[in-house]
Design a protein around this motif. Structure first.
Motif, PDB file in Angstrom:
ATOM      1  N   GLY A 185      32.861  38.805  41.838  1.00 48.19           N
ATOM      2  CA  GLY A 185      31.529  40.190  42.441  1.00 48.19           C
ATOM      3  C   GLY A 185      32.086  39.823  44.117  1.00 48.19           C
ATOM      4  N   LEU A 186      32.643  38.171  44.232  1.00 43.99           N
ATOM      5  CA  LEU A 186      32.463  38.147  45.973  1.00 43.99           C
ATOM      6  C   LEU A 186      33.578  38.772  46.455  1.00 43.99           C
ATOM      7  N   LYS A 187      34.760  39.296  45.510  1.00 41.68           N
ATOM      8  CA  LYS A 187      35.933  39.305  46.376  1.00 41.68           C
ATOM      9  C   LYS A 187      35.607  40.906  46.215  1.00 41.68           C
ATOM     10  N   LEU A 188      35.277  41.983  45.645  1.00 45.37           N
ATOM     11  CA  LEU A 188      34.324  42.882  45.883  1.00 45.37           C
ATOM     12  C   LEU A 188      33.416  43.002  47.558  1.00 45.37           C
ATOM     13  N   LEU A 189      33.048  42.094  48.177  1.00 43.29           N
ATOM     14  CA  LEU A 189      31.646  42.182  49.118  1.00 43.29           C
ATOM     15  C   LEU A 189      32.983  42.033  50.344  1.00 43.29           C
ATOM     16  N   SER A 190      34.071  40.749  49.945  1.00 40.86           N
ATOM     17  CA  SER A 190      35.155  40.872  50.962  1.00 40.86           C
ATOM     18  C   SER A 190      35.860  39.543  50.119  1.00 40.86           C
ATOM     19  N   PRO A 191      36.828  40.309  50.205  1.00 43.70           N
ATOM     20  CA  PRO A 191      38.478  39.281  50.279  1.00 43.70           C
ATOM     21  C   PRO A 191      38.341  37.599  49.999  1.00 43.70           C
ATOM     22  N   LYS A 192      37.723  38.031  51.075  1.00 44.00           N
ATOM     23  CA  LYS A 192      37.521  36.102  52.208  1.00 44.00           C
ATOM     24  C   LYS A 192      35.891  35.710  51.854  1.00 44.00           C
TER      25      LYS A 192
ATOM     26  N   MET B 211      24.191  30.165  30.907  1.00 48.72           N
ATOM     27  CA  MET B 211      25.924  30.943  31.133  1.00 48.72           C
ATOM     28  C   MET B 211      24.786  32.307  31.736  1.00 48.72           C
ATOM     29  N   ASN B 212      25.014  31.897  33.320  1.00 51.70           N
ATOM     30  CA  ASN B 212      24.733  33.147  34.686  1.00 51.70           C
ATOM     31  C   ASN B 212      25.700  34.196  33.932  1.00 51.70           C
ATOM     32  N   ARG B 213      25.321  35.543  34.822  1.00 51.70           N
ATOM     33  CA  ARG B 213      26.030  37.016  34.813  1.00 51.70           C
ATOM     34  C   ARG B 213      25.757  37.912  36.343  1.00 51.70           C
ATOM     35  N   CYS B 214      27.031  37.062  36.541  1.00 49.25           N
ATOM     36  CA  CYS B 214      26.895  38.219  38.441  1.00 49.25           C
ATOM     37  C   CYS B 214      26.392  39.606  37.768  1.00 49.25           C
ATOM     38  N   PRO B 215      25.329  39.454  39.008  1.00 45.78           N
ATOM     39  CA  PRO B 215      24.597  40.440  39.210  1.00 45.78           C
ATOM     40  C   PRO B 215      25.857  42.175  40.229  1.00 45.78           C
ATOM     41  N   ILE B 216      26.274  41.171  40.083  1.00 52.06           N
ATOM     42  CA  ILE B 216      27.510  42.813  41.262  1.00 52.06           C
ATOM     43  C   ILE B 216      29.020  43.018  39.889  1.00 52.06           C
ATOM     44  N   THR B 217      29.444  42.112  38.999  1.00 51.31           N
ATOM     45  CA  THR B 217      30.026  42.666  37.987  1.00 51.31           C
ATOM     46  C   THR B 217      29.492  42.937  36.717  1.00 51.31           C
TER      47      THR B 217
END
Length: 313
Positions: free
Chosen positions: A20-27, A1-7
């Motif tokens: 995590g991806l959404k924090l960088l950009s909603p798109k 199980m991976n852990r997101c390095p952003i969140t």
């Protein structure tokens, strides 16, 4: 199980969580590996050092996020992110800085968007979004305390926390509010072992019609990163850089020099103390090695005892 390095969220087989991806950009739907290994990043950082205004001890890259391509790209000019790769001199600096910034947020300190990304060799690099950049290449007025006090990169350690406090009186719109922030940040740096908070790591920012302390940056546990640190603070406090006491931090700096009331001081300390269990949890789920986690916890526990075992009456 991976852990997101952003969140730090669990994200199954994916490298990054949707949040995590959404924090960088909603798109942003996916993020490709940064197309440079650790060695490439260090070379690029050295090559770009003369072009960038964010030079420092740690190698840094200026970058922008290409949302449509789902990838970070090096940008000599106009980059709105800073990327820091693994360092040959000190182990696990990206993991260390990312964790320490998370602890700062829990302590009530304003920080920019930050996290880690994977590079093509599997190593992790730390990223932070620049708070002195706005859309359409507009800049925000930011000056560090070395500039404000007439010091240079070479003399950034030639000052004191008392002089840092004086900058707030001289330039800030509401100095007392900023002194509360400085007190919180000073206690935090002591607790997390950040003994490299020099003049260039403090900045003022002009926004919303007022001058105030900028979001914090370059926060990391330098004590565990260095093999044998001799100091606890980069700038003198009460004439010392080591063997800092509770009285130095609270009675002298907080009350006497910053002029904070006992109620404000107690409230600040209580808010930080209430985060202790969350701090331990963040350390345990962080990307540090088990050895580094142990060092972080041991250091923090020792510092915690020096502050919080004697503040109660």
């Amino acid at each position: 199980m991976n852990r997101c390095p952003i969140t730090y969220e669990l994200c199954g087989e994916q490298k990054y969580s949707a949040q995590g991806l959404k924090l960088l950009s909603p798109k942003l739907k996916d993020l490709l590996d940064f197309p440079y290994n650790k060695g490439d990043q260090l070379k690029e950082a050295m090559a770009g050092a003369t072009k960038m205004s964010i030079q420092g001890v740690q190698p840094k890259l200026s970058a922008r996020l290409n949302v449509s391509a789902g990838i970070f790209e090096i940008a000599d000019q106009g980059g709105n992110f800073i990327i820091k790769p693994q360092n040959d001199l000190y182990e696990e600096l990206p993991e260390n800085e990312d964790l320490t910034m998370r602890l700062a947020a829990l302590a009530g300190i304003e920080i920019p968007l930050h996290g880690m990304i994977y590079s093509k060799d599997g190593s992790r690099s730390y990223f932070i979004k620049r708070f002195d950049r706005l859309p359409k290449k507009k800049r925000v007025a930011v000056e560090d305390f070395a500039q404000l006090t007439g010091q240079t990169r070479e003399t950034k350690y030639s000052s004191s926390m008392e002089k840092v406090a004086g900058v707030l009186d001289q330039f800030c719109t509401f100095p007392l509010i900023e002194k509360q922030k400085l007190f919180r940040l000073t206690i935090f740096n002591f607790l997390c072992g950040n003994e490299d908070m020099h003049l260039k790591n403090f900045s003022l920012i002009r926004r919303n019609g007022k001058v105030e302390i900028s979001p914090s940056y370059d926060l990391l546990n330098t004590t565990i990163a260095m093999s044998n640190p001799q100091e606890e603070f980069a700038l003198t406090l009460a004439g010392r850089k080591s063997k800092i006491t509770k009285e130095n931090l609270i009675d002298y700096f907080g009350s006497e020099r910053l002029g904070l009331t006992p109620i404000v001081i107690e409230k600040t300390l209580q808010e930080i103390e209430n985060q202790k269990l969350k701090w331990y949890k963040q350390i345990q789920i962080s990307f540090l090695s088990e050895e580094m986690k142990k060092k972080y916890v041991e250091l923090m526990s020792l510092r915690w005892a020096r502050i919080f075992t004697t503040i109660k009456k």
